[in-house]
Design an enzyme around this catalytic site. Structure first.
Site, PDB file in Angstrom:
ATOM      1  N   ARG A  76      -6.938 -20.776  -2.378  1.00 42.90           N
ATOM      2  CA  ARG A  76      -5.954 -20.640  -1.306  1.00 42.90           C
ATOM      3  C   ARG A  76      -4.817 -21.640  -1.447  1.00 42.90           C
ATOM      4  O   ARG A  76      -5.025 -22.845  -1.498  1.00 42.90           O
ATOM      5  CB  ARG A  76      -6.634 -20.805   0.056  1.00 42.90           C
ATOM      6  CG  ARG A  76      -5.739 -20.417   1.227  1.00 42.90           C
ATOM      7  CD  ARG A  76      -6.454 -20.586   2.564  1.00 42.90           C
ATOM      8  NE  ARG A  76      -5.661 -20.060   3.654  1.00 42.90           N
ATOM      9  CZ  ARG A  76      -4.642 -20.689   4.232  1.00 42.90           C
ATOM     10  NH1 ARG A  76      -4.301 -21.902   3.797  1.00 42.90           N
ATOM     11  NH2 ARG A  76      -3.964 -20.127   5.226  1.00 42.90           N
ATOM     12  N   GLU A 107      11.597   2.213  14.551  1.00 46.39           N
ATOM     13  CA  GLU A 107      10.720   3.285  14.074  1.00 46.39           C
ATOM     14  C   GLU A 107       9.461   3.292  14.923  1.00 46.39           C
ATOM     15  O   GLU A 107       9.315   2.498  15.848  1.00 46.39           O
ATOM     16  CB  GLU A 107      10.398   3.115  12.592  1.00 46.39           C
ATOM     17  CG  GLU A 107       9.849   1.754  12.218  1.00 46.39           C
ATOM     18  CD  GLU A 107       9.864   1.499  10.711  1.00 46.39           C
ATOM     19  OE1 GLU A 107       9.889   2.465   9.934  1.00 46.39           O
ATOM     20  OE2 GLU A 107       9.817   0.317  10.317  1.00 46.39           O
ATOM     21  N   ARG A 117       8.317   4.491  -4.615  1.00 43.17           N
ATOM     22  CA  ARG A 117       8.371   3.446  -3.588  1.00 43.17           C
ATOM     23  C   ARG A 117       7.371   2.334  -3.880  1.00 43.17           C
ATOM     24  O   ARG A 117       7.644   1.156  -3.632  1.00 43.17           O
ATOM     25  CB  ARG A 117       8.118   4.049  -2.203  1.00 43.17           C
ATOM     26  CG  ARG A 117       8.326   3.043  -1.070  1.00 43.17           C
ATOM     27  CD  ARG A 117       8.279   3.699   0.291  1.00 43.17           C
ATOM     28  NE  ARG A 117       6.979   4.302   0.556  1.00 43.17           N
ATOM     29  CZ  ARG A 117       6.706   5.034   1.643  1.00 43.17           C
ATOM     30  NH1 ARG A 117       7.653   5.258   2.544  1.00 43.17           N
ATOM     31  NH2 ARG A 117       5.503   5.548   1.829  1.00 43.17           N
ATOM     32  N   TYR A 170       0.830  -1.198   0.000  1.00 43.89           N
ATOM     33  CA  TYR A 170       0.000   0.000   0.000  1.00 43.89           C
ATOM     34  C   TYR A 170       0.869   1.255   0.000  1.00 43.89           C
ATOM     35  O   TYR A 170       2.071   1.201   0.285  1.00 43.89           O
ATOM     36  CB  TYR A 170      -0.948   0.009   1.206  1.00 43.89           C
ATOM     37  CG  TYR A 170      -0.302   0.338   2.535  1.00 43.89           C
ATOM     38  CD1 TYR A 170      -0.430   1.610   3.098  1.00 43.89           C
ATOM     39  CD2 TYR A 170       0.422  -0.614   3.245  1.00 43.89           C
ATOM     40  CE1 TYR A 170       0.160   1.911   4.314  1.00 43.89           C
ATOM     41  CE2 TYR A 170       0.994  -0.325   4.458  1.00 43.89           C
ATOM     42  CZ  TYR A 170       0.870   0.946   5.001  1.00 43.89           C
ATOM     43  OH  TYR A 170       1.451   1.250   6.201  1.00 43.89           O
TER      44      TYR A 170
END
Length: 284
Positions: free
Chosen positions: A100, A179, A52, A33
């Site tokens: 799956r 972070e 990015r 995302y």
């Protein structure tokens, strides 16, 4: 007002947008995302976020169904359709839907979603008070440089911080701060040096981080890109986080202990001002 969202080439009311239960983003967090800020109806730092995104997709072997120009056009169109003056655009792309299986499918079509969030990103009340952070063990996967949707542990860390009255978590691994739960961590030492962790797979390569470091150097601040300890952070003159959502946001308390005088630091506030001025001038 119902938002208009983008899903695989279609513009839909948010209630009508559906994704398959077999989508690998849902089943495996096999997705990435990006979040782009919007101010005055314009995109902030779009080129950095787009670059990015391409890097993350390449790392996971996911191909974007849109060209660079088409993707920019979709960002601009979603701003127009939702009359978004200030807020965020969230983009998520997954490998797509397939039965799956842990093995990646070879023929799945990627699922691409964009939606907006109206939010006052400029007039953030926390700028005046700063935020408090709690130190939490970093237990995420090792490839944090890829902006995946594997966000459960950061969410848990943020909730752990909230349970002790803090606004956010700073994650600690092997004795060093990595972070924040969803932002880059920075300190300014007593001698006025801006210290932030160097780029590696241990942290996300923040777009706002890069811009703020450039602005800091041009403003005459010494910058060291290295890991720092929780003790250094507690003893710092100032501390702050950077992200597309918060820009530059002061940290005034770590584990209940004031940073400096417990107020937003002057150099932090100056960096925020310079960042906003620079990015608004270059918004597209």
């Amino acid at each position: 007002m119902t938002r208009t969202v983008y899903l695989n080439g279609s513009w839909l009311a948010e209630a009508d947008a559906k994704v398959s239960i077999f989508d690998r983003g849902f089943l495996f967090a096999d997705a990435i995302y990006e979040v782009t800020g919007v101010v005055g109806g314009k995109l902030l730092e779009y080129a950095g976020h787009a670059a990015r995104l391409q890097r993350s997709m390449a790392e996971l072997g996911i191909a974007c169904p849109l060209t660079q120009d088409e993707l920019l056009a979709v960002h601009r169109e979603i701003v127009r359709r939702n009359d978004l003056q200030e807020g965020l655009i969230y983009l998520q792309i997954s490998r797509g839907a397939a039965d799956r299986d842990f093995a990646f499918p070879t023929n799945a079509a990627p699922t691409l979603v964009l939606f907006t969030q109206a939010k006052a990103v400029l007039d953030n009340p926390k700028v005046k008070t700063g935020i408090s952070v709690a130190l939490v063990a970093d237990q995420r996967w090792a490839r944090r440089d890829i902006k995946t949707v594997q966000l459960l542990y950061p969410s848990m860390a943020k909730m752990q911080a909230a349970s002790v009255g803090a606004d956010d978590a700073w994650l600690v691994e092997d004795g060093f701060v990595t972070e924040a739960s969803s932002a880059t961590a920075h300190i300014i030492s007593q001698d006025g040096t801006l210290i932030t962790r160097g780029l590696s797979s241990a942290i996300l390569h923040g777009i706002t981080r890069l811009s703020v470091l450039d602005i800091a150097r041009k403003a005459g601040l010494a910058v060291e890109e290295r890991a720092f300890t929780p003790e250094e952070a507690r003893d710092a003159a100032e501390a702050f986080i950077t992200s597309a959502t918060s820009f530059v946001l002061p940290v005034t308390q770590i584990d209940g202990q004031p940073v400096g005088d417990g107020k937003p630091g002057p150099r932090t506030l100056k960096l925020r001002q310079l960042y906003i001025e620079n990015k608004l001038a270059n918004a597209i």
